[in-house]
Design a protein around this motif. Structure first.
Motif, short mmCIF file in Angstrom:
data_model
loop_
_atom_site.label_atom_id
_atom_site.label_comp_id
_atom_site.label_asym_id
_atom_site.label_seq_id
_atom_site.Cartn_x
_atom_site.Cartn_y
_atom_site.Cartn_z
N LEU A 183 10.79 1.68 2.26
CA LEU A 183 10.71 2.98 3.15
C LEU A 183 12.28 3.95 2.39
O LEU A 183 12.47 5.20 2.25
CB LEU A 183 10.29 3.00 4.83
CG LEU A 183 10.92 4.11 5.15
CD1 LEU A 183 10.17 5.12 4.33
CD2 LEU A 183 10.68 3.98 6.30
N ALA A 184 13.42 2.78 2.63
CA ALA A 184 14.82 3.82 2.20
C ALA A 184 14.91 3.87 0.73
O ALA A 184 15.08 4.27 0.26
CB ALA A 184 15.81 2.33 2.48
N GLY A 185 13.43 3.35 -0.31
CA GLY A 185 14.36 2.79 -1.52
C GLY A 185 13.24 4.44 -1.95
O GLY A 185 13.34 5.23 -2.70
N GLN A 186 11.94 4.13 -0.97
CA GLN A 186 11.21 5.99 -1.43
C GLN A 186 12.20 6.52 -0.83
O GLN A 186 12.08 7.79 -2.01
CB GLN A 186 9.94 5.56 -1.15
CG GLN A 186 9.30 5.09 -1.82
CD GLN A 186 8.64 4.50 -2.78
OE1 GLN A 186 8.74 5.74 -3.70
NE2 GLN A 186 8.30 3.85 -3.43
N LEU A 187 12.35 7.29 0.78
CA LEU A 187 13.45 8.05 0.86
C LEU A 187 14.41 8.82 -0.37
O LEU A 187 14.91 9.60 -0.13
CB LEU A 187 14.38 7.65 2.09
CG LEU A 187 13.19 7.53 3.19
CD1 LEU A 187 13.44 7.57 3.99
CD2 LEU A 187 12.01 9.30 3.49
N ALA A 188 15.06 7.45 -0.86
CA ALA A 188 16.57 8.03 -1.95
C ALA A 188 15.51 8.83 -3.17
O ALA A 188 16.12 9.62 -3.37
CB ALA A 188 16.39 6.55 -1.72
N LYS A 189 14.35 8.54 -3.36
CA LYS A 189 13.74 8.45 -4.27
C LYS A 189 12.92 10.25 -4.77
O LYS A 189 14.06 11.53 -5.50
CB LYS A 189 12.92 7.91 -4.76
CG LYS A 189 12.75 6.21 -5.64
CD LYS A 189 11.13 6.26 -5.99
CE LYS A 189 11.57 4.42 -6.52
NZ LYS A 189 9.92 3.81 -7.21
N LEU A 244 1.11 -1.61 0.17
CA LEU A 244 0.51 0.04 0.30
C LEU A 244 0.71 1.05 0.41
O LEU A 244 0.80 1.89 -0.84
CB LEU A 244 -0.66 -0.09 0.81
CG LEU A 244 -1.69 1.30 1.40
CD1 LEU A 244 -2.90 1.10 0.45
CD2 LEU A 244 -2.60 1.14 2.73
N GLY A 245 2.02 0.96 0.65
CA GLY A 245 3.27 2.92 0.66
C GLY A 245 3.12 3.22 -0.70
O GLY A 245 3.77 3.74 -0.55
N ALA A 246 3.99 1.77 -1.36
CA ALA A 246 4.39 1.85 -2.48
C ALA A 246 3.69 2.52 -2.99
O ALA A 246 3.73 3.39 -4.31
CB ALA A 246 4.96 0.32 -3.00
N LEU A 247 2.27 1.86 -3.04
CA LEU A 247 1.37 2.39 -4.37
C LEU A 247 0.71 3.50 -4.13
O LEU A 247 0.29 5.21 -4.92
CB LEU A 247 0.11 1.19 -4.20
CG LEU A 247 0.31 0.14 -4.79
CD1 LEU A 247 -0.86 -0.98 -5.06
CD2 LEU A 247 0.70 -0.02 -6.36
N LEU A 248 0.76 4.30 -3.21
CA LEU A 248 0.36 5.65 -2.90
C LEU A 248 1.82 6.12 -3.47
O LEU A 248 1.50 7.48 -3.77
CB LEU A 248 0.50 6.03 -1.05
CG LEU A 248 -0.64 5.09 -0.67
CD1 LEU A 248 -0.81 4.81 0.74
CD2 LEU A 248 -2.30 6.35 -0.58
N CYS A 249 2.64 6.17 -2.83
CA CYS A 249 3.94 6.58 -3.53
C CYS A 249 3.70 6.59 -5.00
O CYS A 249 4.50 8.10 -5.35
CB CYS A 249 5.97 6.17 -3.01
SG CYS A 249 5.64 6.15 -1.76
#
Length: 261
Positions: free
Chosen positions: A99-105, A65-70
């Motif tokens: 989470l780390a991947g989305q923060l890096a993005k 869900l977090g990944a899809l929201l991003c």
């Protein structure tokens, strides 16, 4: 089976039919999400996953869900969801990775690195987390530390081609060309047709002064793939012991076994 066969529309239909009779079927919601992602419609899976997530702690559902929201342009909501999931115990390690991947993005590399480190503190033997930490350290030019953590990951999982490949790329920057050659050769022993890895091998061989072996590797890179000629020319020109040609035609002749005029 439909999902594994990449028959995404069929998988979507199956999941939708199940959810019609049970809107909170966890497995159907996950199946629907992956089927929609396969059709680049992942945002449509947010609502079904939110229904499941509200019913209780479920690391897999919450992380997806977090990944899809991003991915749907709601990065603030997605990262907040991933932070909540990563804070739960027992830990669900993929939530730390996502989470780390989305923060890096989002350009928040320090926090991304801290997130993976927090995961490793809970699961120090995780090869996946060490691999992710190595990649992040590489991206932030912390080469010596990246090499160290990736060596640990390779020692724990010597047959992981992704870890070996990442280690080889870091070792080139670290100046350990012999180590890089060894890593890339181990990947090629598993995947001999991996032309990208063979190009990195050529780079390492050039830096070691093994010009003939490097050029042999580049000939294998372009064999049957003329579109890779530019990559081969760059590898030769960029190396401290490489070669430079004024035209791609000359490169093609040379790697084809002819001496340019």
């Amino acid at each position: 089976m439909a999902l594994r066969a990449q028959q995404f529309a069929q998988a979507e239909q199956i999941a939708t039919n199940i959810l019609k009779s049970n809107r909170t079927d966890r497995h159907a919601a996950l199946l629907l999400a992956h089927a929609l992602m396969g059709q680049k419609r992942g945002d449509e899976a947010i609502a079904p996953l939110e229904r499941i997530a509200r019913r209780g702690d479920d690391g897999e559902v919450e992380t997806l869900l977090g990944a899809l929201l991003c991915g749907a342009g709601r990065a603030t909501d997605g990262i907040a969801q991933l932070r909540r999931t990563a804070a739960r115990r027992p830990p669900y390690l993929p939530s730390f990775q996502e989470l780390a991947g989305q923060l890096a993005k989002a350009g928040q590399y320090d926090e991304a690195i801290s997130t993976v480190e927090a995961g490793l503190a809970l699961a120090p033997g995780s090869v996946d987390l060490k691999y992710d930490l190595g990649r992040l350290l590489h991206e932030t030019d912390q080469i010596a530390r990246a090499a160290s953590i990736l060596r640990e990951a390779c020692a724990a999982a010597p047959g992981r081609p992704d870890v070996l490949n990442q280690l080889g790329r870091v070792l080139i920057l670290h100046g350990d060309y012999a180590g890089a050659v060894d890593a890339f050769r181990r990947v090629l022993a598993l995947y001999p047709d991996d032309r990208s890895t063979r190009a990195y091998l050529a780079t390492s061989l050039f830096e070691q002064g093994e010009r003939d072996a490097a050029e042999t590797a580049l000939r294998a890179v372009i064999r049957g793939q003329p579109q890779l000629l530019g990559r081969a020319a760059f590898v030769m020109a960029a190396g401290s012991r490489g070669r430079f040609f004024f035209s791609q035609g000359d490169v093609a002749k040379f790697l084809g076994g002819e001496r340019p005029a």
